[in-house]
Design a protein around this motif. Structure first.
Motif, PDB file in Angstrom:
ATOM      1  N   UNK A  42      46.494  36.895  44.380  1.00 24.67           N
ATOM      2  CA  UNK A  42      45.978  37.416  43.038  1.00 24.67           C
ATOM      3  C   UNK A  42      44.310  37.196  42.720  1.00 24.67           C
ATOM      4  N   UNK A  43      43.900  36.174  43.085  1.00 21.10           N
ATOM      5  CA  UNK A  43      42.581  35.674  43.123  1.00 21.10           C
ATOM      6  C   UNK A  43      41.660  36.765  43.928  1.00 21.10           C
ATOM      7  N   UNK A  44      42.233  37.061  44.923  1.00 21.58           N
ATOM      8  CA  UNK A  44      41.528  38.020  45.915  1.00 21.58           C
ATOM      9  C   UNK A  44      41.362  39.373  45.226  1.00 21.58           C
ATOM     10  N   UNK A  45      42.537  40.071  44.805  1.00 19.37           N
ATOM     11  CA  UNK A  45      42.617  41.152  44.196  1.00 19.37           C
ATOM     12  C   UNK A  45      41.681  41.313  42.782  1.00 19.37           C
ATOM     13  N   UNK A  82      50.441  43.482  39.632  1.00 15.31           N
ATOM     14  CA  UNK A  82      49.216  43.110  38.966  1.00 15.31           C
ATOM     15  C   UNK A  82      48.073  43.949  39.313  1.00 15.31           C
ATOM     16  N   UNK A  83      48.009  44.780  40.216  1.00 15.96           N
ATOM     17  CA  UNK A  83      46.871  45.232  40.746  1.00 15.96           C
ATOM     18  C   UNK A  83      46.873  46.756  39.937  1.00 15.96           C
ATOM     19  N   UNK A 100      31.255  48.476  43.891  1.00 15.06           N
ATOM     20  CA  UNK A 100      32.490  47.668  43.278  1.00 15.06           C
ATOM     21  C   UNK A 100      33.589  48.869  43.042  1.00 15.06           C
ATOM     22  N   UNK A 101      33.192  49.993  42.631  1.00 15.31           N
ATOM     23  CA  UNK A 101      34.475  50.975  42.355  1.00 15.31           C
ATOM     24  C   UNK A 101      34.733  51.327  43.657  1.00 15.31           C
ATOM     25  N   UNK A 102      34.070  51.689  44.579  1.00 18.91           N
ATOM     26  CA  UNK A 102      34.621  52.072  45.896  1.00 18.91           C
ATOM     27  C   UNK A 102      35.519  51.159  46.624  1.00 18.91           C
ATOM     28  N   UNK A 103      35.034  49.861  46.622  1.00 17.90           N
ATOM     29  CA  UNK A 103      35.727  49.032  46.933  1.00 17.90           C
ATOM     30  C   UNK A 103      37.251  48.954  46.193  1.00 17.90           C
ATOM     31  N   UNK A 104      37.275  48.958  44.996  1.00 17.85           N
ATOM     32  CA  UNK A 104      38.551  48.677  44.403  1.00 17.85           C
ATOM     33  C   UNK A 104      39.569  49.861  44.630  1.00 17.85           C
TER      34      UNK A 104
END
Length: 615
Positions: free
Chosen positions: A296-299, A347-348, A313-317
């Motif tokens: 959870x902390x990672x995602x 959660x994601x 950041x958006x591309x990574x997400x």
């Protein structure tokens, strides 16, 4: 008077050593056969003799020496530099001495030793691919915390000293992967092979997972393969940490807290005890709890988007979500009777509305796909029903849309099945009964939202729920009793359908089946799976509870069989819910209710898992 002493002829034990005799002794000592120690010969000389004379005796002696001797820092540095200088001569026939060199204790030594070991390791991997599996394995084994290192790992996170000790290992791996691209497959195999046994102490498995996630920080190309492996390992933990066992231990702990604080009226004291930040006491459940906390902390760090997030950041997400959605189809969806691992996708999807919409769309496509297996379609329906019911972050319009689509599909199925009225078996119509139960479940669970306005009531009337519940396929016959009961109560209250007659007839039919054949037919109840039933792990729960809808019972949950009140008294183990999430009105202290024979038989022959409405 004088005294005289005569000199006695006593021979001294210290014999005189003439020059001639000393010379003869030196000659003899020079001509004696002497063996040099491995330390004196050194690695380079030992390898030279082996290559030129094909005599590996010195190499074997040097191998034993570096394995057994307590080497000083200076000696280790000299050996590493010597090994680097002749690295091209260390062909596969020297695998024994190379393995001994790679096994030297170097992590917690001086910076000079760490640098010398690193340079030798990199040079060796580049020069000889044959040594990649050995070298990578020797590095990754350092990821595994010792069984006695629990104090160094708190909730899956290392202490500062432990983290500093792990940095050189990751630096070496990073350099190896940069210099030798073919090491990627070898590292994945090593990570899988070294993954701790699921019964290992919590800090061992969680510490190893911490290092696996650390690898993704500098080599994100591993994401898909690593997360596929991690999900498979966590599923193994999940099935070995039954939810009812964890609930039983939680209840025992709460009872102990109540008894210990019998004379303490301070509510804050009791609350601090129950929210002390400790995990569950179940050993495997504790490991699962801490590992999920790390995920959870990672995602949360990778997929959470805000106003300041850049394009990278958006591309990574987006990349991580697409990867997770693919792994859900490959790993999570086909898995049965898991309780907590699937909350990763829950959660994601809560982080962005576009993720939840994509998840529901993916599930709905599977449900409609006639080429998919009935088991997968059945599981997809269960995920849809549970997700639509539990996710607070879903908009009301999204719930309305999918409820409409589900009922539309069910009505189309009824129209197409008129010619096959004789075939009403559960096996032949598994997807249909799953969709119907999903509709009943969603309406019962979201009753307050779906009846809040006249517009919502008109929408429910347009669904033709009476036709759906009373069709020739009789879906109420196969639904879980709590779902059918709650749905009947809601539809009767708002005059949408009258299902009690059908429920009574189904109960009598089931009663006759049991008494006629002395057993309950296995196809009498739909084998149901509601994957987002309440989350009972303590540490990682904080990432779920803010977006999780807890069921609140209402007066429509009770109905009457003639003059007998139909209600469910709970037995421990019959449900997968906690008391604060009860579907039906039940007494916490297990009062005795007067039940009809059919209800008693329902208790004796429970099929399927809890629908998540009562404890």
């Amino acid at each position: 008077m004088s005294f005289f002493t005569n000199k006695t002829d006593v021979t001294s034990i210290l014999k005189t050593f003439s020059g001639v005799k000393r010379h003869q002794t030196n000659v003899v000592s020079i001509n004696k056969v002497r063996f040099s120690t491995p330390k004196e010969k050194g690695l380079a000389e030992s390898v030279r003799v082996a290559l030129e004379d094909r005599n590996f005796h010195l190499v074997k002696e040097f191998t034993y020496f570096i394995r057994e001797a307590e080497l000083s820092d200076v000696e280790v540095v000299l050996i590493m530099k010597d090994a680097k200088r002749i690295v091209h001569n260390l062909t596969p026939e020297f695998v024994t001495v190379v393995e001994a060199l790679l096994s030297l204790n170097w992590r917690k030594r001086s910076s000079e030793i760490i640098e010398a070991y690193t340079e030798f390791c990199i040079e060796l991997m580049v020069a000889h691919n044959r040594y990649l599996p050995i070298g990578v394995s020797k590095l990754i084994v350092h990821w595994i915390p010792g069984d006695l290192d629990e104090s160094e790992w708190v909730n899956g996170g290392p202490s500062e000293n432990t983290r500093n000790g792990l940095k050189p290992i990751h630096k070496v791996l990073d350099r190896i992967l940069t210099a030798v691209p073919m090491a990627f497959d070898i590292i994945i195999d090593a990570i899988s092979a070294k993954f701790p046994y699921f019964k290992k102490p919590c800090h061992v498995t969680a510490g190893y997972l911490y290092n696996v996630l650390w690898l993704l920080e500098y080599k994100p190309i591993f994401e898909e393969l690593v997360f596929q492996l991690v999900l498979q390992k966590l599923l193994l933990l999940d099935v070995n940490a039954p939810k009812d066992e964890i609930e039983l231990e939680i209840n025992d702990q709460e009872d102990k807290v109540e008894s210990d604080t019998l004379f303490k009226i301070d509510d804050v004291f009791v609350e601090n005890l129950t929210k002390s930040g400790k995990s569950v006491s179940h050993p495997v459940g504790k490991t699962l709890d801490v590992c999920l906390l790390l995920l959870y902390e990672f995602f949360d760090g990778k997929c959470r988007i805000n106003e300041n997030s850049g394009d990278q950041q958006r591309r990574t997400a987006n990349r991580l979500f697409k990867m997770l959605l693919y792994l859900f189809d490959e790993v999570l969806l086909p898995s049965h009777n898991t309780h907590h691992v699937q909350f990763i996708i829950f959660y994601v999807t809560s982080l962005r509305s576009v993720y939840s919409e994509a998840f529901l769309d993916s599930l709905w496509l599977k449900v409609q796909n006639p080429n998919a297996s009935a088991v997968i379609r059945h599981a997809a329906v269960g995920y849809m029903a549970s997700f639509l019911s539990r996710a607070i972050f879903l908009s009301h319009s999204t719930v309305i849309f999918y409820l409409k689509e589900l009922t539309k599909w069910a009505h189309t199925y009824i129209d197409d099945s008129d010619a096959y009225k004789h075939n009403c078996s559960l096996k032949a119509n598994l997807v249909f009964y799953s969709v119907c139960q999903a509709v009943f479940y969603l309406i019962a669970f979201r009753a307050k939202d779906l009846t809040a306005s006249s517009k919502d009531l008109l929408f429910l009337q347009s669904l033709q729920l009476s036709r759906l519940a009373m069709c020739h396929l009789n879906p109420l016959r196969y639904c879980l009793a709590p779902v059918a009961t709650a749905f009947a109560g809601v539809t009767r209250t708002y005059q949408l359908a009258y299902c009690h007659t059908v429920l009574e007839r189904n109960a009598r039919r089931k009663l006759a089946t049991v008494y006629g054949h002395e057993k309950c037919m296995p196809d009498e109840t739909l084998e149901s799976f509601f994957p987002f039933d309440p989350y009972v792990l303590k540490l990682s729960k904080k990432y779920i509870e803010a977006n999780y809808m807890v069921y609140q019972s209402n007066d429509t949950d009770e109905w009457v069989y003639g003059s007998i009140k139909y209600d469910h008294s709970r037995k421990r183990g019959d449900s997968e819910m906690l008391e604060e999430d009860e579907f039906l009105i039940a007494d916490k202290r297990q009062k005795n209710f007067e039940l009809s024979k059919s209800q008693e038989l329902d208790k004796q022959f429970p099929f399927g898992s809890s629908p998540g409405f009562y404890e």
